[in-house]
Design a protein around this motif. Sequence first.
Motif, PDB file in Angstrom:
ATOM      1  N   ILE A 131       0.841  -1.190   0.000  1.00  0.00           N
ATOM      2  CA  ILE A 131       0.000   0.000   0.000  1.00  0.00           C
ATOM      3  C   ILE A 131       0.881   1.245   0.000  1.00  0.00           C
ATOM      4  O   ILE A 131       1.904   1.294   0.686  1.00  0.00           O
ATOM      5  N   LEU A 132       0.471   2.222  -0.803  1.00  0.00           N
ATOM      6  CA  LEU A 132       1.177   3.499  -0.918  1.00  0.00           C
ATOM      7  C   LEU A 132       0.311   4.591  -0.318  1.00  0.00           C
ATOM      8  O   LEU A 132      -0.848   4.766  -0.718  1.00  0.00           O
ATOM      9  N   PHE A 133       0.870   5.335   0.645  1.00  0.00           N
ATOM     10  CA  PHE A 133       0.156   6.422   1.305  1.00  0.00           C
ATOM     11  C   PHE A 133       0.602   7.766   0.743  1.00  0.00           C
ATOM     12  O   PHE A 133       1.804   8.005   0.534  1.00  0.00           O
ATOM     13  N   VAL A 134      -0.378   8.676   0.543  1.00  0.00           N
ATOM     14  CA  VAL A 134      -0.105  10.022   0.029  1.00  0.00           C
ATOM     15  C   VAL A 134      -0.797  11.036   0.938  1.00  0.00           C
ATOM     16  O   VAL A 134      -2.024  10.995   1.101  1.00  0.00           O
ATOM     17  N   TRP A 146       1.595  -6.214   5.460  1.00  0.00           N
ATOM     18  CA  TRP A 146       1.668  -5.358   4.280  1.00  0.00           C
ATOM     19  C   TRP A 146       3.050  -4.734   4.127  1.00  0.00           C
ATOM     20  O   TRP A 146       3.706  -4.388   5.119  1.00  0.00           O
ATOM     21  N   LEU A 147       3.477  -4.566   2.872  1.00  0.00           N
ATOM     22  CA  LEU A 147       4.599  -3.692   2.556  1.00  0.00           C
ATOM     23  C   LEU A 147       4.026  -2.289   2.413  1.00  0.00           C
ATOM     24  O   LEU A 147       3.164  -2.046   1.571  1.00  0.00           O
ATOM     25  N   VAL A 148       4.499  -1.368   3.242  1.00  0.00           N
ATOM     26  CA  VAL A 148       3.897  -0.038   3.351  1.00  0.00           C
ATOM     27  C   VAL A 148       4.916   1.020   2.954  1.00  0.00           C
ATOM     28  O   VAL A 148       6.066   0.996   3.420  1.00  0.00           O
ATOM     29  N   ARG A 149       4.482   1.961   2.106  1.00  0.00           N
ATOM     30  CA  ARG A 149       5.320   3.103   1.751  1.00  0.00           C
ATOM     31  C   ARG A 149       4.502   4.387   1.855  1.00  0.00           C
ATOM     32  O   ARG A 149       3.316   4.397   1.518  1.00  0.00           O
ATOM     33  N   SER A 150       5.169   5.450   2.293  1.00  0.00           N
ATOM     34  CA  SER A 150       4.526   6.756   2.409  1.00  0.00           C
ATOM     35  C   SER A 150       5.454   7.789   1.787  1.00  0.00           C
ATOM     36  O   SER A 150       6.621   7.905   2.180  1.00  0.00           O
ATOM     37  N   ILE A 151       4.955   8.532   0.788  1.00  0.00           N
ATOM     38  CA  ILE A 151       5.810   9.443   0.027  1.00  0.00           C
ATOM     39  C   ILE A 151       5.617  10.891   0.472  1.00  0.00           C
ATOM     40  O   ILE A 151       4.647  11.239   1.144  1.00  0.00           O
ATOM     41  N   TRP A 195       2.999  16.611  -8.623  1.00  0.00           N
ATOM     42  CA  TRP A 195       2.294  15.749  -7.664  1.00  0.00           C
ATOM     43  C   TRP A 195       1.777  14.487  -8.340  1.00  0.00           C
ATOM     44  O   TRP A 195       1.978  13.375  -7.835  1.00  0.00           O
ATOM     45  N   GLU A 196       1.123  14.641  -9.472  1.00  0.00           N
ATOM     46  CA  GLU A 196       0.586  13.463 -10.157  1.00  0.00           C
ATOM     47  C   GLU A 196       1.698  12.517 -10.592  1.00  0.00           C
ATOM     48  O   GLU A 196       1.562  11.291 -10.489  1.00  0.00           O
ATOM     49  N   ASN A 197       2.800  13.066 -11.075  1.00  0.00           N
ATOM     50  CA  ASN A 197       3.907  12.224 -11.529  1.00  0.00           C
ATOM     51  C   ASN A 197       4.554  11.481 -10.371  1.00  0.00           C
ATOM     52  O   ASN A 197       4.984  10.323 -10.526  1.00  0.00           O
ATOM     53  N   ALA A 198       4.661  12.134  -9.212  1.00  0.00           N
ATOM     54  CA  ALA A 198       5.233  11.459  -8.044  1.00  0.00           C
ATOM     55  C   ALA A 198       4.360  10.275  -7.635  1.00  0.00           C
ATOM     56  O   ALA A 198       4.867   9.182  -7.343  1.00  0.00           O
ATOM     57  N   VAL A 199       3.057  10.480  -7.600  1.00  0.00           N
ATOM     58  CA  VAL A 199       2.145   9.389  -7.241  1.00  0.00           C
ATOM     59  C   VAL A 199       2.217   8.264  -8.275  1.00  0.00           C
ATOM     60  O   VAL A 199       2.293   7.081  -7.925  1.00  0.00           O
ATOM     61  N   ALA A 200       2.231   8.617  -9.548  1.00  0.00           N
ATOM     62  CA  ALA A 200       2.278   7.593 -10.601  1.00  0.00           C
ATOM     63  C   ALA A 200       3.576   6.798 -10.541  1.00  0.00           C
ATOM     64  O   ALA A 200       3.571   5.560 -10.677  1.00  0.00           O
ATOM     65  N   HIS A 201       4.688   7.485 -10.336  1.00  0.00           N
ATOM     66  CA  HIS A 201       5.984   6.796 -10.305  1.00  0.00           C
ATOM     67  C   HIS A 201       6.048   5.805  -9.148  1.00  0.00           C
ATOM     68  O   HIS A 201       6.461   4.647  -9.323  1.00  0.00           O
ATOM     69  N   HIS A 202       5.625   6.237  -7.962  1.00  0.00           N
ATOM     70  CA  HIS A 202       5.751   5.350  -6.805  1.00  0.00           C
ATOM     71  C   HIS A 202       4.670   4.286  -6.781  1.00  0.00           C
ATOM     72  O   HIS A 202       4.863   3.222  -6.174  1.00  0.00           O
ATOM     73  N   THR A 203       3.566   4.523  -7.463  1.00  0.00           N
ATOM     74  CA  THR A 203       2.603   3.451  -7.671  1.00  0.00           C
ATOM     75  C   THR A 203       3.229   2.344  -8.505  1.00  0.00           C
ATOM     76  O   THR A 203       3.105   1.150  -8.185  1.00  0.00           O
ATOM     77  N   LYS A 204       3.926   2.724  -9.566  1.00  0.00           N
ATOM     78  CA  LYS A 204       4.565   1.723 -10.426  1.00  0.00           C
ATOM     79  C   LYS A 204       5.683   0.992  -9.692  1.00  0.00           C
ATOM     80  O   LYS A 204       5.823  -0.237  -9.811  1.00  0.00           O
ATOM     81  N   LEU A 205       6.500   1.739  -8.930  1.00  0.00           N
ATOM     82  CA  LEU A 205       7.575   1.084  -8.176  1.00  0.00           C
ATOM     83  C   LEU A 205       7.014   0.025  -7.239  1.00  0.00           C
ATOM     84  O   LEU A 205       7.555  -1.086  -7.139  1.00  0.00           O
ATOM     85  N   LEU A 206       5.935   0.358  -6.541  1.00  0.00           N
ATOM     86  CA  LEU A 206       5.359  -0.606  -5.607  1.00  0.00           C
ATOM     87  C   LEU A 206       4.702  -1.758  -6.353  1.00  0.00           C
ATOM     88  O   LEU A 206       4.789  -2.916  -5.932  1.00  0.00           O
ATOM     89  N   TRP A 251      -2.649  -1.469  -3.228  1.00  0.00           N
ATOM     90  CA  TRP A 251      -3.648  -0.525  -2.752  1.00  0.00           C
ATOM     91  C   TRP A 251      -3.018   0.862  -2.654  1.00  0.00           C
ATOM     92  O   TRP A 251      -1.802   0.996  -2.437  1.00  0.00           O
ATOM     93  N   LEU A 252      -3.851   1.876  -2.813  1.00  0.00           N
ATOM     94  CA  LEU A 252      -3.434   3.260  -2.623  1.00  0.00           C
ATOM     95  C   LEU A 252      -4.267   3.877  -1.506  1.00  0.00           C
ATOM     96  O   LEU A 252      -5.438   3.515  -1.316  1.00  0.00           O
TER      97      LEU A 252
END
Length: 383
Positions: free
Chosen positions: A85-88, A110-115, A135-146, A154-155
């Motif tokens: 899950i990626l937290f924003v 869960w593997l959890v990341r918060s950007i 902002w959109e690019n940061a979310v898209a990039h880290h969504t793909k990394l995860l 999950w987001l």
Amino acid sequence: MFLRLVVLLCALVLLSSCAVPPDSPRFQPSGNLPRHDQASFDQYVRDTRAWIADNRAFIGEDRYREIALNAPFERRPGTPTNRGILFVHGLGSSPWYFTDVANAMAEDGWLVRSILLPGHGTRPADLMLPGHDDWENAVAHHTKLLADDVDELWLSGFSTGGNLVTTQAFQDDSVDGLLLFSPGFYPDSQYLFLAPAISYFWDWLDIDDEDNIVTYQSLPSRGASLYHRSVSTVQKNLDANRFDKPVLMTISQHDSVLDPEATLDVFQTRFPNPKSRFVWYGDTPQHLDDPRVTALTSSLPDRRISNFSHMNVLFAPENTYYGETGSYLMLENGQEDLAPPDNPDAIWFSAWGQRDAEKYHARLTWNPYFDDLLDEIRNVTGD
């Protein structure tokens, strides 16, 4: 109509002209923004921490703590996992806002990341630097990394972050579900659309003492403009599509920033998955017939709580900074004509702007139902 709009805009600009920043590094932007497109999350964290160390206008003496509470982070479970899950975070806040939920979810496997959204973590003036694409690019990039590291993705977002992750989920089939805390879909202001125009005339909408190490207290007009853009984008998606995968959504009836009724309505009409859940903190809405909605009272006089705020849902009562006995007490709460009582036990807690001649209200910054929230997360995600 156009003349009335011009008059209103001029009035708002004149009002905002009262917000003149002091001569302080906190109100002067850094020279650049950090990268967010590193090939690994570990490198992203290292680079961002170094950038914060070089550019933050520190508030206290413990610089290491301030860096840690504003930097992106990862929590790994004790055993291998295929769920992530990626937290924003929201406008003006920090990755740390998810620390209590993140720790609990990591314990659940869960593997959890918060950007860190560009423009945050250092000084309020840095919100003048990013564009909405950053902002959109940061979310898209880290969504793909995860997504590259897990099979189930999950987001999750708080406030403005909720807008960003929902927009990402509408265009990314790899997203399996959403956790949305006070999502900023519908602001409680009919004048937000003026924010982009105001940003051309005046830099600051609000100037406050910067004494909170995890949240900007002041707001550049550019920041409001970026939030407006996130609202416009997510509303277009919500108007045109339904999100058929599971979602957990929460909001306070007394949210001073958003329109709770509109948020509840869009949950019922655009998020149809039977596993989805909506947690409403307040009085049970009238004519409610959706079994997916749970109402929890936000009037808890035995704990000196009048109602819930925009921000409190994410924090456990035991949180050492924002918790029930935490080190930071948010006294400035829209009651300029009242002085806080000398006795801390006489302070009540609420959303911003609560008025009561017999009670002084600080901001509520923790969730008395935090354990129930974790159970709802487990129910929606299938744990």
